[in-house]
Motif scaffolding. Structure first.
Motif, PDB file in Angstrom:
ATOM      1  N   PHE B   7       4.978  70.151 -26.665  1.00 31.13           N
ATOM      2  CA  PHE B   7       4.745  68.734 -26.514  1.00 31.13           C
ATOM      3  C   PHE B   7       4.182  68.260 -27.823  1.00 31.13           C
ATOM      4  O   PHE B   7       3.497  68.970 -28.517  1.00 31.13           O
ATOM      5  CB  PHE B   7       3.791  68.442 -25.370  1.00 31.13           C
ATOM      6  CG  PHE B   7       2.445  68.968 -25.615  1.00 31.13           C
ATOM      7  CD1 PHE B   7       1.495  68.182 -26.235  1.00 31.13           C
ATOM      8  CD2 PHE B   7       2.134  70.264 -25.290  1.00 31.13           C
ATOM      9  CE1 PHE B   7       0.250  68.684 -26.495  1.00 31.13           C
ATOM     10  CE2 PHE B   7       0.880  70.770 -25.550  1.00 31.13           C
ATOM     11  CZ  PHE B   7      -0.060  69.979 -26.156  1.00 31.13           C
ATOM     12  N   LEU B   8       4.532  67.082 -28.165  1.00 32.24           N
ATOM     13  CA  LEU B   8       4.145  66.539 -29.450  1.00 32.24           C
ATOM     14  C   LEU B   8       3.513  65.207 -29.187  1.00 32.24           C
ATOM     15  O   LEU B   8       4.032  64.434 -28.432  1.00 32.24           O
ATOM     16  CB  LEU B   8       5.383  66.294 -30.301  1.00 32.24           C
ATOM     17  CG  LEU B   8       6.429  67.390 -30.281  1.00 32.24           C
ATOM     18  CD1 LEU B   8       7.665  66.893 -30.981  1.00 32.24           C
ATOM     19  CD2 LEU B   8       5.887  68.608 -30.970  1.00 32.24           C
ATOM     20  N   PHE B   9       2.384  64.968 -29.863  1.00 31.93           N
ATOM     21  CA  PHE B   9       2.006  63.575 -29.886  1.00 31.93           C
ATOM     22  C   PHE B   9       3.017  62.944 -30.792  1.00 31.93           C
ATOM     23  O   PHE B   9       3.382  63.558 -31.757  1.00 31.93           O
ATOM     24  CB  PHE B   9       0.646  63.298 -30.497  1.00 31.93           C
ATOM     25  CG  PHE B   9       0.417  61.839 -30.497  1.00 31.93           C
ATOM     26  CD1 PHE B   9       0.784  61.082 -31.591  1.00 31.93           C
ATOM     27  CD2 PHE B   9      -0.045  61.222 -29.360  1.00 31.93           C
ATOM     28  CE1 PHE B   9       0.621  59.715 -31.562  1.00 31.93           C
ATOM     29  CE2 PHE B   9      -0.204  59.855 -29.349  1.00 31.93           C
ATOM     30  CZ  PHE B   9       0.118  59.114 -30.442  1.00 31.93           C
ATOM     31  N   ILE B  10       3.223  61.787 -30.757  1.00 35.26           N
ATOM     32  CA  ILE B  10       3.373  61.057 -29.539  1.00 35.26           C
ATOM     33  C   ILE B  10       4.853  61.131 -29.236  1.00 35.26           C
ATOM     34  O   ILE B  10       5.366  60.588 -28.321  1.00 35.26           O
ATOM     35  CB  ILE B  10       2.949  59.570 -29.732  1.00 35.26           C
ATOM     36  CG1 ILE B  10       2.228  59.340 -30.986  1.00 35.26           C
ATOM     37  CG2 ILE B  10       2.366  59.010 -28.550  1.00 35.26           C
ATOM     38  CD1 ILE B  10       1.567  58.003 -31.160  1.00 35.26           C
ATOM     39  N   THR B  11       5.409  61.950 -30.067  1.00 40.78           N
ATOM     40  CA  THR B  11       6.840  62.034 -30.137  1.00 40.78           C
ATOM     41  C   THR B  11       7.441  62.597 -28.875  1.00 40.78           C
ATOM     42  O   THR B  11       8.012  61.901 -28.071  1.00 40.78           O
ATOM     43  CB  THR B  11       7.219  62.900 -31.328  1.00 40.78           C
ATOM     44  OG1 THR B  11       6.379  62.533 -32.386  1.00 40.78           O
ATOM     45  CG2 THR B  11       8.627  62.701 -31.697  1.00 40.78           C
ATOM     46  N   GLY B  12       7.274  63.869 -28.689  1.00 49.42           N
ATOM     47  CA  GLY B  12       7.967  64.484 -27.576  1.00 49.42           C
ATOM     48  C   GLY B  12       7.109  64.548 -26.341  1.00 49.42           C
ATOM     49  O   GLY B  12       7.610  64.802 -25.273  1.00 49.42           O
ATOM     50  N   ASP B 193     -12.971  61.902 -36.418  1.00 46.38           N
ATOM     51  CA  ASP B 193     -12.363  61.524 -35.133  1.00 46.38           C
ATOM     52  C   ASP B 193     -13.321  60.569 -34.414  1.00 46.38           C
ATOM     53  O   ASP B 193     -13.075  59.373 -34.340  1.00 46.38           O
ATOM     54  CB  ASP B 193     -11.947  62.737 -34.289  1.00 46.38           C
ATOM     55  CG  ASP B 193     -13.013  63.827 -34.199  1.00 46.38           C
ATOM     56  OD1 ASP B 193     -14.190  63.545 -34.419  1.00 46.38           O
ATOM     57  OD2 ASP B 193     -12.643  64.977 -33.888  1.00 46.38           O
ATOM     58  N   THR B 194     -14.448  61.119 -33.936  1.00 45.53           N
ATOM     59  CA  THR B 194     -15.512  60.225 -33.472  1.00 45.53           C
ATOM     60  C   THR B 194     -16.751  60.450 -34.319  1.00 45.53           C
ATOM     61  O   THR B 194     -17.756  59.788 -34.157  1.00 45.53           O
ATOM     62  CB  THR B 194     -15.861  60.483 -31.996  1.00 45.53           C
ATOM     63  OG1 THR B 194     -16.203  61.869 -31.860  1.00 45.53           O
ATOM     64  CG2 THR B 194     -14.682  60.191 -31.099  1.00 45.53           C
ATOM     65  N   GLY B 235     -11.041  66.219 -25.851  1.00 45.47           N
ATOM     66  CA  GLY B 235     -10.311  65.476 -26.876  1.00 45.47           C
ATOM     67  C   GLY B 235     -10.840  64.061 -27.008  1.00 45.47           C
ATOM     68  O   GLY B 235     -11.748  63.658 -26.295  1.00 45.47           O
ATOM     69  N   TYR B 236     -10.249  63.300 -27.922  1.00 37.69           N
ATOM     70  CA  TYR B 236     -10.762  61.954 -28.195  1.00 37.69           C
ATOM     71  C   TYR B 236      -9.653  60.924 -28.083  1.00 37.69           C
ATOM     72  O   TYR B 236      -8.469  61.264 -28.091  1.00 37.69           O
ATOM     73  CB  TYR B 236     -11.404  61.910 -29.591  1.00 37.69           C
ATOM     74  CG  TYR B 236     -10.414  61.853 -30.733  1.00 37.69           C
ATOM     75  CD1 TYR B 236      -9.732  62.988 -31.159  1.00 37.69           C
ATOM     76  CD2 TYR B 236     -10.141  60.647 -31.389  1.00 37.69           C
ATOM     77  CE1 TYR B 236      -8.817  62.927 -32.201  1.00 37.69           C
ATOM     78  CE2 TYR B 236      -9.230  60.581 -32.431  1.00 37.69           C
ATOM     79  CZ  TYR B 236      -8.567  61.716 -32.831  1.00 37.69           C
ATOM     80  OH  TYR B 236      -7.652  61.655 -33.862  1.00 37.69           O
ATOM     81  N   ASN B 248      -6.337  67.019 -31.851  1.00 38.67           N
ATOM     82  CA  ASN B 248      -7.282  67.172 -30.744  1.00 38.67           C
ATOM     83  C   ASN B 248      -7.432  65.900 -29.914  1.00 38.67           C
ATOM     84  O   ASN B 248      -8.466  65.691 -29.278  1.00 38.67           O
ATOM     85  CB  ASN B 248      -8.652  67.619 -31.269  1.00 38.67           C
ATOM     86  CG  ASN B 248      -9.241  66.661 -32.296  1.00 38.67           C
ATOM     87  OD1 ASN B 248      -8.504  66.006 -33.016  1.00 38.67           O
ATOM     88  ND2 ASN B 248     -10.550  66.576 -32.374  1.00 38.67           N
ATOM     89  N   LEU B 249      -6.406  65.066 -29.919  1.00 36.90           N
ATOM     90  CA  LEU B 249      -6.431  63.870 -29.087  1.00 36.90           C
ATOM     91  C   LEU B 249      -6.444  64.237 -27.601  1.00 36.90           C
ATOM     92  O   LEU B 249      -5.951  65.293 -27.212  1.00 36.90           O
ATOM     93  CB  LEU B 249      -5.181  63.021 -29.356  1.00 36.90           C
ATOM     94  CG  LEU B 249      -5.187  62.212 -30.640  1.00 36.90           C
ATOM     95  CD1 LEU B 249      -3.783  61.661 -30.901  1.00 36.90           C
ATOM     96  CD2 LEU B 249      -6.187  61.069 -30.534  1.00 36.90           C
TER      97      LEU B 249
END
Lengths: 517, 307
Positions: B7-12, B193-194, B235-236, B248-249
């Motif tokens: 799985f890919l952000f946000i692609t796949g 990130d945060t 994740g964030y 790490n979303l």
């Protein structure tokens, strides 16, 4: 069969053991730096040349209590009562802040820059809102800490810290009040001891001046800034480094010095750098009149160019005449010239042939949205090297001030050139060029990364000559990464680099005459 | 085959059991000494995504598409134990804006699937499965350039439990997986990130994946409906209009889909698969629509399969 069951049990045990067996917590390079123990106290730093102050005694610091008075002894008792029952979190903040006041506040500043380095999201009708300093928490939050804004923020904070510490050193020598642990040998000390007089506290000076500057630059984060400030002062008190009157005097001095820089900041023209539609339309028209193709925003919806009047901001290291006559580069290759075509073709080549090695350089130096920006990256590089040098706080501040003044003036020089020429990006003139990093929303010539990096490498090479060649090769890589990323022509990066070097040399000129070398 | 890991952000986002048969999320087993090989082609795209919980489009990306060509071998060690692998080649593209797509070999996956227990009462058949998988990048691909990056770069270990119910031609299969994900290293040496991290290392949150699938399972035709959920444990969230994304979303997604497999009656070595999946809810992922087609060829090294 045996082998197979071995394989299966291996996979199963991996899935069970690994997740529990190894911790994933990560450690930052500066999480556990050792306490600052300066190689030299720079006792005569009170005579170093300040940046804005007319002299080290411009702001008065009252004569301190004598160390044999009941009041002073009560202040030592205060430390002892804190130390009687220290919690682990308190020991942790002592350790954190003992790495150095200038260093830690520089890191905190970088964090605020990264947090605020976000371009506003468009309005429904396709325009963009502008952050408002008077309403910093409303969307879009103030500030948008883009590279010019960040360069200026780093410069003001560092310069103000430096002036405040020069003043502090002047009073330290003048009053010569020893540190509490030198007065009372029974006092527990959680940080390295020093012969440096402790009144006024250098840590509180840095805390006082920095919080005031940060509240101007990041007004929406006052609570966070105040929390850090209280933590810092508390750390110094419970560690036995300072009595309360050291801290109070230091903080008050820092805040006064900050006012001088805040006054300058309010009048340095940065507040008007966003410009107006009329101004950027005029820039576009002027470019057309010169017979060149003007820059057009490649964002959708079209975003106004980033801070078109930042080139008019008041510089620190030279005056505006010098800027135009000595630093502003000549024009870029004409958009109708053969050279321009060749340079565009070179960009296209890099766009279509990314190697892993070049991608690494592109990503490493991208320093784009939601990062500390290129000036912040150079602050990190400098800070990690300075940590190894055991500089005194005042020398830390001086060196970071020289670096950051150079990068702020580099930003001004670069933005001046960008809007004087209004040159299009490669992907505008050849839409088949795709970029390997985010495309900045402002004219191409000259490259900001190249200008910042050359200015930084030049002054850092002067400050740490043994690293001069490393800084130069880092700056070269930063420069080339923008061509590899297909967002800059060769001329942008080469001329930007030269321009940055010139600015860096002005910082060297200051360094050799400020009394610290 | 271990699609949950691809799985890919946000692609796949991820491809839940797109190619039916011989994945780590279905109850189909190769019999002893059967060797199956397949090639699958997958096209996934989105033009809307969630920044945290805020759903938006982005004219600077247009439609982001991910294509994948994947080789999938599977071998029946016993009737109750299969090992399978997958080797994907992935390429990405944005239809608008200036960002360049990336391409390359993504993550190899190796899975052991064990039918631990089988029972029946009356016409009802029940099977229990334990499945373990490992996936790891085949190349040092760039993870700093999401959403154009081809993957997240982590080495993943998956432990899955699965129950399959069959009554006549009707089937229902439910599974839950815990995915442990290794930390990853950026090309950058610090990131925000945060908070500001002064390291190139990113702490990857682990994840859970759940799937329910039900439908018709005949000798030659299989047709199922799928409901899949992927939930990141930590994740964030992406802040508003922040184009700098890290692996790490908190990527969550719920998908519905369908899959059909047909085995040629005249030549049972060969089967064809087609399917689609649509993201109905998500967080920090693209709302992807994915299609896939695949062809499988089975070699019978032992005695011929019963069904």
């Amino acid at each position: 069969m045996k082998k197979i069951f071995l394989l299966i049990s291996l996979i199963i045990s991996c899935t069970i053991i690994l997740p529990f067996g190894c911790s994933k917590s990560i450690e930052g390079r500066t999480d556990n730096v050792s306490a600052l123990s300066p190689a030299s106290n720079d006792v005569n730093a009170g005579a170093w040349k300040p940046i804005l102050l007319t002299g080290p005694a411009e702001f008065a610091v009252a004569t301190p209590l004598a160390t044999n008075t009941p009041d002073y002894i009560a202040q030592i008792s205060e430390i002892k009562s804190f130390q009687a029952n220290l919690r682990q979190e308190e020991k942790d903040i002592v350790k954190y802040w003992s790495a150095g006041a200038v260093f830690r506040w520089n890191e905190i500043l970088r964090q605020l820059v990264a947090k605020h380095n976000l371009p506003p999201y468009q309005n429904a009708e396709g325009t963009y809102p502008v952050p408002n300093a008077n309403n910093p928490l409303a969307y879009p939050q103030f500030p948008f800490a883009n590279p010019p804004y960040a360069a200026r923020a780093y410069a003001y904070v560092s310069a103000a810290q430096y002036d405040a510490l020069v003043a502090a050193w002047y009073y330290k020598k003048l009053y010569n009040r020893p540190a509490p642990y030198a007065v009372d040998a029974t006092l527990n000390v959680l940080i390295p001891k020093s012969d440096l007089p402790s009144y006024p506290s250098e840590d509180a000076v840095v805390e006082g001046v920095t919080t005031e500057m940060m509240k101007l630059l990041f007004p929406g984060d006052q609570d966070f800034i105040q929390l850090k400030a209280e933590e810092h002062k508390h750390a110094r008190l419970i560690s036995g480094a300072n009595v309360r009157s050291d801290l109070d005097a230091g903080e008050a001095l820092g805040k006064q010095v900050a006012q001088k820089f805040i006054t300058r900041a309010r009048g340095d023209r940065a507040g008007a750098a966003v410009g107006t539609q009329a101004i950027w339309s005029q820039m576009e028209q002027d470019c057309i009149t010169r017979g060149e193709t003007p820059w057009i925003s490649q964002e959708s919806p079209n975003r106004p160019p980033m801070l078109p009047l930042f080139g008019k901001v008041k510089t620190f290291l030279f005056d505006s005449l010098t800027m135009v006559t000595q630093i502003r580069p000549g024009p870029p290759p004409s958009t109708s010239s053969k050279q321009f075509q060749d340079e565009t073709a070179e960009v296209k080549y890099y766009s279509e042939h990314p190697t892993r090695e070049r991608m690494k350089a592109i990503d490493f130096w991208a320093d784009g949205v939601a990062t500390v920006t290129p000036p912040g990256h150079w602050n990190d590089i400098a800070a990690e090297d300075f940590l190894k040098q055991n500089f005194s706080e005042v020398r830390w501040a001086r060196n970071l001030a020289l670096l950051n003044l150079a990068m702020m003036d580099a930003a001004i020089a670069c933005w001046d050139a960008k809007y004087a020429y209004f040159n299009p990006r490669p992907s505008q003139v050849d839409p088949s060029i795709k970029t390997l990093t985010g495309l900045p929303n402002f004219p191409s010539y000259v490259s900001g990364h190249s200008t910042f990096s050359a200015a930084a490498a030049t002054i850092l090479g002067h400050l740490l000559p043994s690293r001069a060649n490393d800084y130069l090769s880092m700056a070269e890589e930063a420069k080339l990464s923008r061509l590899y990323g297909a967002i800059h022509y060769r001329s942008d990066i080469e001329v930007g680099f030269d321009c940055g070097k010139k600015v860096g040399n002005f910082a060297i000129q200051r360094a050799t005459t400020d009394g610290a070398e | 085959m271990n699609k949950s890991l691809i799985f890919l952000f946000i692609t796949g986002v991820m491809r839940p059991g797109l190619a039916l048969a011989q994945t780590d999320m279905d109850a189909i087993m190769m019999n002893k000494k059967q060797f199956c090989q397949g090639i699958t082609y997958d096209y996934s795209s989105w033009n809307q995504y969630w920044e945290g919980t805020f759903k938006r489009d982005n004219a600077n990306l247009g439609t982001v598409s991910t294509q994948m060509l994947m080789y999938m071998p599977n071998y029946g060690i016993t009737n109750n134990l299969n090992v399978m692998a997958s080797v994907p080649y992935v390429w990405t593209k944005a239809s608008a804006g200036t960002l360049h797509g990336l391409k390359g070999f993504q993550d190899i996956s190796i899975v052991a699937k064990w039918r631990a227990y089988k029972t029946s009462f009356g016409k009802n058949n029940l099977s229990f499965f334990a499945i373990g998988g490992l996936s790891t990048p085949l190349s040092d691909y760039v993870i700093d350039f999401l959403p154009m990056s081809i993957g997240l770069g982590s080495t993943n270990l998956t432990a899955r439990g699965m129950v399959d119910y069959r009554r006549g031609r009707f089937t229902a299969t439910g599974s839950a997986a815990y995915i442990w994900r290794s930390n990853v290293k950026l090309d950058k040496d610090s990131y925000y990130d945060t908070e500001l991290h002064m390291t190139d290392e990113v702490q990857m949150p682990n994840a859970m994946q759940y799937q329910l699938r039900t439908g018709y399972r005949g000798k030659y035709l299989i047709a199922e409906a799928l409901l899949t959920n992927f939930t990141t444990l930590g994740g964030y969230d992406i802040t508003k209009n922040n184009g700098q994304l890290y692996p790490n979303l908190r990527m969550n997604a719920t998908m519905v889909g369908t899959n059909v497999k047909y085995t040629l009656k005249s030549f049972t070595h060969l089967s064809f698969v087609g399917g689609c999946n649509f993201t109905v809810a998500g967080r920090n992922v693209g709302q992807s629509t994915a299609f896939n087609v695949a062809a499988f060829y089975v070699f019978y090294f032992g005695k011929k399969a019963k069904s």
